[in-house]
Design a protein around this motif. Structure first.
Motif, mmCIF file in Angstrom:
data_model
loop_
_atom_site.group_PDB
_atom_site.id
_atom_site.type_symbol
_atom_site.label_atom_id
_atom_site.label_comp_id
_atom_site.label_asym_id
_atom_site.label_seq_id
_atom_site.Cartn_x
_atom_site.Cartn_y
_atom_site.Cartn_z
ATOM 1 N N TYR A 79 0.856 -1.197 0.000
ATOM 2 C CA TYR A 79 0.000 0.000 0.000
ATOM 3 C C TYR A 79 0.881 1.231 0.000
ATOM 4 O O TYR A 79 1.804 1.372 0.820
ATOM 5 C CB TYR A 79 -0.914 0.023 1.230
ATOM 6 N N CYS A 81 0.484 5.568 -0.662
ATOM 7 C CA CYS A 81 -0.389 6.710 -0.929
ATOM 8 C C CYS A 81 0.379 8.014 -0.746
ATOM 9 O O CYS A 81 1.483 8.028 -0.201
ATOM 10 C CB CYS A 81 -1.608 6.686 0.004
ATOM 11 N N ARG A 99 5.082 10.342 0.513
ATOM 12 C CA ARG A 99 4.439 9.047 0.322
ATOM 13 C C ARG A 99 4.576 8.205 1.583
ATOM 14 O O ARG A 99 5.649 8.181 2.194
ATOM 15 C CB ARG A 99 5.041 8.315 -0.880
ATOM 16 N N GLY A 101 2.923 4.346 3.573
ATOM 17 C CA GLY A 101 2.216 3.104 3.332
ATOM 18 C C GLY A 101 2.759 1.992 4.206
ATOM 19 O O GLY A 101 3.387 2.243 5.233
ATOM 20 N N CYS A 148 -3.164 7.776 6.227
ATOM 21 C CA CYS A 148 -2.954 6.854 5.106
ATOM 22 C C CYS A 148 -4.249 6.143 4.717
ATOM 23 O O CYS A 148 -4.488 5.864 3.539
ATOM 24 C CB CYS A 148 -1.882 5.822 5.463
ATOM 25 N N SER A 151 -6.333 8.801 2.552
ATOM 26 C CA SER A 151 -5.777 9.572 1.447
ATOM 27 C C SER A 151 -6.533 9.288 0.149
ATOM 28 O O SER A 151 -6.774 8.122 -0.199
ATOM 29 C CB SER A 151 -4.294 9.229 1.245
ATOM 30 N N VAL A 154 -4.073 7.359 -3.909
ATOM 31 C CA VAL A 154 -3.515 6.026 -3.692
ATOM 32 C C VAL A 154 -2.803 5.568 -4.953
ATOM 33 O O VAL A 154 -3.376 5.567 -6.046
ATOM 34 C CB VAL A 154 -4.619 5.025 -3.310
ATOM 35 N N CYS A 157 -2.201 -0.450 -4.174
ATOM 36 C CA CYS A 157 -3.113 -1.055 -3.194
ATOM 37 C C CYS A 157 -3.472 -2.461 -3.672
ATOM 38 O O CYS A 157 -4.272 -2.624 -4.590
ATOM 39 C CB CYS A 157 -4.377 -0.209 -3.014
ATOM 40 N N GLN A 162 -6.333 -3.582 0.475
ATOM 41 C CA GLN A 162 -7.680 -3.022 0.414
ATOM 42 C C GLN A 162 -8.548 -3.561 1.545
ATOM 43 O O GLN A 162 -9.400 -2.843 2.075
ATOM 44 C CB GLN A 162 -8.318 -3.341 -0.935
ATOM 45 N N ILE A 165 -7.774 -1.365 4.397
ATOM 46 C CA ILE A 165 -8.362 -0.044 4.202
ATOM 47 C C ILE A 165 -9.864 -0.087 4.479
ATOM 48 O O ILE A 165 -10.434 0.839 5.065
ATOM 49 C CB ILE A 165 -8.098 0.464 2.765
#
Length: 296
Positions: A79, A81, A99, A101, A148, A151, A154, A157, A162, A165
């Motif tokens: 990941y 973002c 950035r 992740g 994160c 955001s 992205v 991912c 996911q 998330i």
């Protein structure tokens, strides 16, 4: 997770009281690189050290054949973002692209004597936490990690990422008040000292502290982490340029602290994050990383 450390005393260092090469355990590892590590030794005593004075697990990593090369670990970032000024709508010409992740290393690397680092950094603009560290920080309502999850920018991912998330709501709790509030208070004490001693402060830092309070109020009132600050953009950028008198900044800050308190009193967020579901996801991720078919 506690890790062994090898203490390296650079020439001319006066702050360390232990001999070079002494092995201890990291009792507290800060998320900010400028903060101190707290190290516990075999005699039970603890001391604080700057990151520059520590080589974490380096003496073991160097002795293990086939130990991980940090550059190779970047391919396990699942990941990625964009956060920071670009995501907040506060970027200007020359602004950095930040950035953040997390990465999931294969089990055979993580389980080896060499281990894996808690975070990968190419520079201050790019940081990726090992997935367990990322989850632990999220459970503590670390704002850098919570952002994160929300955001809109992205770049990477995977399906597994996911899943995490989609679980972002389990990390939001009343801890947000304590974490955001305490951090801003501590930072403003340092800023006030800088102002007294040097007559100036880092206005960009001041701007982001005010933005953090604005974010915390929204989290407690509405149950999500906002990144865009379009409504306050002009006021925040004026602070960044040093155009707002310190007294006006202080008045806004104190007002936001009160709003944060009021938001806590009426919030519908749970007192604690959902540790059980976070743990279930981590175990599932570990099982996937242990499978022979695993590839980021």
């Amino acid at each position: 997770m506690e890790k062994q450390v090898h203490i390296v005393i650079p020439e001319g260092t006066k702050v360390l009281t232990r001999p070079a090469g002494r092995v201890g355990i990291v009792a507290h590892a800060p998320s900010a690189p400028e903060h101190s590590y707290r190290v516990r030794f075999a005699d039970g005593l603890e001391e604080s050290f700057r990151r520059i004075d520590l080589t974490i697990f380096k003496h073991v990593q160097d002795e293990v054949p086939g130990g991980p090369d940090a550059t190779d670990l970047y391919r396990f970032v699942i990941y990625r973002c964009v956060v920071g000024s670009t995501a907040y709508g506060l970027s200007q010409e020359g602004s950095d692209m930040d950035r953040r992740g997390f990465y999931l290393p294969p089990a055979d690397i993580e389980w080896s004597l060499a281990g894996v680092p808690e975070q990968l950094e190419t520079d201050s603009e790019e940081v990726y936490w090992e997935i367990e560290k990322f989850i632990r920080l999220a459970l503590k309502a670390n704002p850098n990690v919570l952002e994160c999850f929300y955001s809109p920018l992205v770049e990477t991912c995977t399906p597994l990422a996911q899943e995490l998330i989609d679980l972002r709501h389990i990390f939001l709790s009343q801890y947000v008040h304590r974490t955001y509030n305490a951090y801003v208070l501590s930072q403003f004490k340092k800023l006030e000292q800088d102002l007294r001693n040097h007559g100036h402060v880092r206005w960009k830092h001041v701007m982001h502290l005010i933005r953090l309070l604005l974010s915390g109020v929204v989290v407690l009132r509405h149950g999500f982490v906002p990144l865009r600050v379009d409504e306050y953009r002009d006021r925040l950028l004026a602070i960044r340029r040093g155009e707002v008198p310190w007294e006006d900044v202080e008045h806004w800050r104190l007002t936001l602290h009160r709003e944060l308190d009021d938001a806590l009193a009426s919030t519908t967020l749970p007192e604690h994050p959902d540790y059980e579901r976070a743990n279930e996801f981590l175990i599932r991720a570990r099982r996937i990383s242990a499978s022979t078919e695993y590839a980021a």
